[in-house]
Motif scaffolding. Sequence first.
Motif, mmCIF file in Angstrom:
data_model
loop_
_atom_site.group_PDB
_atom_site.id
_atom_site.type_symbol
_atom_site.label_atom_id
_atom_site.label_comp_id
_atom_site.label_asym_id
_atom_site.label_seq_id
_atom_site.Cartn_x
_atom_site.Cartn_y
_atom_site.Cartn_z
ATOM 1 N N GLY A 2 0.864 -1.338 0.010
ATOM 2 C CA GLY A 2 0.183 0.089 -0.045
ATOM 3 C C GLY A 2 0.973 1.170 -0.010
ATOM 4 O O GLY A 2 1.883 1.104 0.453
ATOM 5 N N GLY A 3 0.326 2.359 -0.518
ATOM 6 C CA GLY A 3 1.196 3.529 -0.541
ATOM 7 C C GLY A 3 0.475 4.518 0.503
ATOM 8 O O GLY A 3 0.068 4.016 1.493
ATOM 9 N N ALA A 4 0.654 5.740 0.216
ATOM 10 C CA ALA A 4 0.093 6.890 1.075
ATOM 11 C C ALA A 4 -1.336 6.724 1.508
ATOM 12 O O ALA A 4 -2.144 6.285 0.611
ATOM 13 C CB ALA A 4 0.417 8.186 0.647
ATOM 14 N N ALA A 5 -1.499 7.161 2.616
ATOM 15 C CA ALA A 5 -3.013 7.126 3.071
ATOM 16 C C ALA A 5 -3.822 7.644 1.993
ATOM 17 O O ALA A 5 -3.746 8.856 1.561
ATOM 18 C CB ALA A 5 -3.271 7.705 4.390
ATOM 19 N N ALA A 6 -5.125 7.181 1.731
ATOM 20 C CA ALA A 6 -5.966 8.165 0.861
ATOM 21 C C ALA A 6 -6.639 9.118 1.480
ATOM 22 O O ALA A 6 -7.075 9.076 2.759
ATOM 23 C CB ALA A 6 -7.351 7.161 0.569
ATOM 24 N N GLY A 26 -4.322 -3.775 4.434
ATOM 25 C CA GLY A 26 -3.491 -2.563 4.562
ATOM 26 C C GLY A 26 -3.514 -1.503 3.779
ATOM 27 O O GLY A 26 -3.215 -0.358 3.830
ATOM 28 N N GLU A 27 -4.325 -1.834 2.615
ATOM 29 C CA GLU A 27 -4.321 -0.877 1.585
ATOM 30 C C GLU A 27 -5.628 -0.111 1.968
ATOM 31 O O GLU A 27 -6.815 -0.420 2.026
ATOM 32 C CB GLU A 27 -4.439 -1.707 0.202
ATOM 33 N N LEU A 28 -5.649 1.100 1.469
ATOM 34 C CA LEU A 28 -6.627 2.021 1.278
ATOM 35 C C LEU A 28 -7.344 2.248 -0.095
ATOM 36 O O LEU A 28 -6.480 1.986 -0.821
ATOM 37 C CB LEU A 28 -6.237 3.346 1.910
ATOM 38 N N TRP A 66 -5.702 5.849 7.868
ATOM 39 C CA TRP A 66 -4.329 5.275 8.136
ATOM 40 C C TRP A 66 -4.206 4.369 9.205
ATOM 41 O O TRP A 66 -3.467 3.401 9.154
ATOM 42 C CB TRP A 66 -3.476 6.473 8.130
ATOM 43 N N GLN A 67 -4.548 4.591 10.500
ATOM 44 C CA GLN A 67 -4.330 3.807 11.547
ATOM 45 C C GLN A 67 -5.081 2.365 11.391
ATOM 46 O O GLN A 67 -4.442 1.289 11.689
ATOM 47 C CB GLN A 67 -5.026 4.351 12.680
ATOM 48 N N PRO A 228 2.201 8.051 7.723
ATOM 49 C CA PRO A 228 1.097 8.465 8.589
ATOM 50 C C PRO A 228 0.559 9.839 8.439
ATOM 51 O O PRO A 228 1.620 10.862 8.252
ATOM 52 C CB PRO A 228 1.338 8.210 10.008
ATOM 53 N N PRO A 229 -0.364 10.263 8.569
ATOM 54 C CA PRO A 229 -1.087 11.705 8.231
ATOM 55 C C PRO A 229 -0.877 12.409 9.663
ATOM 56 O O PRO A 229 -0.932 11.415 10.517
ATOM 57 C CB PRO A 229 -2.572 11.567 7.972
ATOM 58 N N PRO A 230 -1.006 13.686 9.982
ATOM 59 C CA PRO A 230 -0.645 14.130 11.252
ATOM 60 C C PRO A 230 -1.899 14.073 12.045
ATOM 61 O O PRO A 230 -3.249 13.546 11.561
ATOM 62 C CB PRO A 230 -0.695 15.659 11.046
ATOM 63 N N PHE A 231 -1.943 13.957 13.234
ATOM 64 C CA PHE A 231 -3.067 13.682 14.226
ATOM 65 C C PHE A 231 -3.862 14.842 14.240
ATOM 66 O O PHE A 231 -3.544 15.986 14.194
ATOM 67 C CB PHE A 231 -2.623 13.460 15.655
ATOM 68 N N PRO A 232 -5.131 14.535 14.035
ATOM 69 C CA PRO A 232 -6.188 15.743 13.812
ATOM 70 C C PRO A 232 -6.419 16.510 15.200
ATOM 71 O O PRO A 232 -6.034 16.098 16.119
ATOM 72 C CB PRO A 232 -7.603 15.130 13.376
#
Length: 617
Positions: A2-6, A26-28, A66-67, A228-232
Motif C-alpha cells: 500500500g502507498g500513502a493514506a487516501a 493494509g491498502e486504502l 491510516w491507523q 501516517p497523516p498528522p493527528f487531527p
Amino acid sequence: MGGAAAEPGSGTGADAAAAGGRAGPGELGGPPGGEGRTVPAGPSWDIIVSHSVAEPDAAWARWLCWQLAHAGYRVLSHPLVDSAPPAGAAPVDLDRHLTLGGEILVIWSAAYRAQTARSVAAGTPARATVAGNAAMPGMAAVADKATMAGAPPTTRPGRDAGPPRTAGVGAGGGGRIILVRIEDCSRPAPFAGLLAFDLFGLDATLARDWLLRQVTVVAPRPATDLTPPPFPPTSFAGTDTGADGQPSPCPGDAGGHRPPGPPARGGTAGASAGATFTGAGVRRERGAARDLAAARRLAVLPEERGHPMSVSFSPTAALLATGGTDTTVRLWQAAFPDPPRLVATVGYGRRINQEWARAVTFSPDGRILAAAGDAGTTVLWQVADPARPVPLMTLTGHRGYLHDLGFSPGGTLLATAGDDRAVLLWDLAEPGVPRRAAILAGHRSAVRAVAFSPDGTLLATGAEDRTVTLWDLADPTHPSATVTLSGARGAVFSVAFSPDGDLLAVAGKDRTVRVYSVADPTTETVLVEIADHRRAVQAVAFSPDGTLLATASADRTATVRDITDPERPGPGHRLPAHAGPVQDVAFAPDSRLLATAGADRRTVLWDLFPSPPADAR
C-alpha cells in the motif's frame, strides 16, 4: 502492501482498490481527492469510514483510515456528499457490506449531524453514506423491522442500498455500525441507538489504542510502508450545531454529562498506598463535570415467574441478557432511547429441578451468549440474530452449581467457576470443538467470581474462603498463581478489573468494596476500602470508560460513584433500585446506561447522565 493514506475528497467516496482486484491487507481505497473507481460489492472492505467533507472531519477520516490500514484492515473512505455521484461511479451496497461481516465507522460531529438533517429537510438524502439514508423518514423503521425478521431490507435499484440497521448489528448477525464521536454533540434518532465511543480530548496514542480496541473484524496483517497523516485537532469551539445550522450549547456545557472515553493504558503503581497511575489523569479528566444526582430510571424489565440473578449488555449491539431463577435466559433489545422489548427467551436448566441461570455474559464480539448455573453446565448460544438464538454447545465438567463465567478479551478462552472449588479454563479457539485447557485449583471453598484482565494476561478468581487469587495466563494450559489477596473478612462474591487493567475491585459478604492496584500482580496493594452498604455487596462493575464504579447490594440499593482518582473515590450516589436484594449490576458500552437486577423480579435500566431539557439548553 500500500502507498500513502487516501485523502477523503468531496466526490462519491467510492475510493476503491486497483482495477480488476480487491484491495490487499493494509491498502486504502483510492487516491487523494476521492477519484471514483468501481467498488466491489460485498466483503471487499473490512471497514467503511463514513464522514463529512468538512474539516476537521476529513482530517479525522484520513487519520482513522491510516491507523486501520496500518493495523491490517482493508479500509474505504466514504465522504458524505449532497450532490449526485459522478457518472460511472458505482454505488456501495452498505447493507450487503454489513451482512457479510464488514463494519461501518461513522465519524460523528456537529457537521455530520447537520448535513444529514439538511438532506432530510430538503427531501434529497445525502448519497453514499450510512447516515444519509438512515435518516430518511420511515426508512429506519423499515430497516429495523427487517432486521428483527431476519430478512434483508428493501433496496432501491440504481441507488445505494439503505439504510443499514440502526440496532448496531447487520442482518444475519453481520457487521456493526459504530459512531466515532470527535466532538461532544448529541445524537438524534436513529443514531441514539447505535454503539458509540469518543476520541476527542485524547492524545494520539490513546486515541489509536481505543480505536483499535473497538474494531474486531479480521486478524490484522500490518502494513509497514504507509506514511501516517498528522493527528487531527482534538478540541472544537464547544458548540453543537443544530438541525438549522445554528450553534447550540453542547450537552456537556449545559450541565449534562461528559461522554464516555477510553481507558488509559500502561498505568503503573508502586507498592505503597500512595501509588500514582499514568492513567489517573485521563480518568480524572474524563470524569469531570458530571452529576450522578441527575440519574433517572428509564425502564423496568419484568420477570413473570422468578427473579433475575444476572444481567449483561452485549459489547457490540443494543442487546441486554438476563438470567434467573425461572431457569431461562432472556434477550432484550435496548436501543436507547426506544423502550426495551423482549426479543427471545431460551431455556438454561430444567424447571422441575429449579436449575437457576446464575450468570450470563456475551463474548467480546457479541456473537455468543453464555449462561451457567445450577445445572452444573455452561450453555452457549449463537446470537448473531438475537430473535433466533442457536444452541452451540454445552460444557460439562464441574460438580455442583456454577456461580460465574467470563470470556477472555480475545474470546478464545472461557473461565467457569463453581461449588467444586475449581475454575475450569476452556479453549474455544476452534469453533465447535471446545477443549479444557486447564483446571485452576487452590481455593478451599466454592469459587463465586472470575474476571479476565483487559489484556488477557491475568485471571482473578474470588471464593467463599475470603480470598482472591491472581493467575498468570502466559501459558493458558499451565496457569500459575501470582498472589493471593486476603483482605476480605467474608466470602468474596464479585471481582472486576478496570478497563485500563490498573485496578481490581473486590466485593462480598463483609459489605465492603476493596480496590487494589494490580500494576504489579505479585503484590497485594489496597488503595481504598469503600463501606457504604448495610448488607453484603453482591456485584461490582467498572464502567467501560473507567470513570465509574457501580455496586449492587442485598440492602436493596445500588450505588454509583466516580473512581477517576482510585485512592479518593467520589461519594456513592445511591439508586433506590428495588424492593428486594439487588443481585447484579452492569454498564452498557457507552457508560451511560446502567442495569440493575433484583430479587423483586425486576431488571431496572437507568440513564446516569440524562440530557438536559430543551428549554435548559
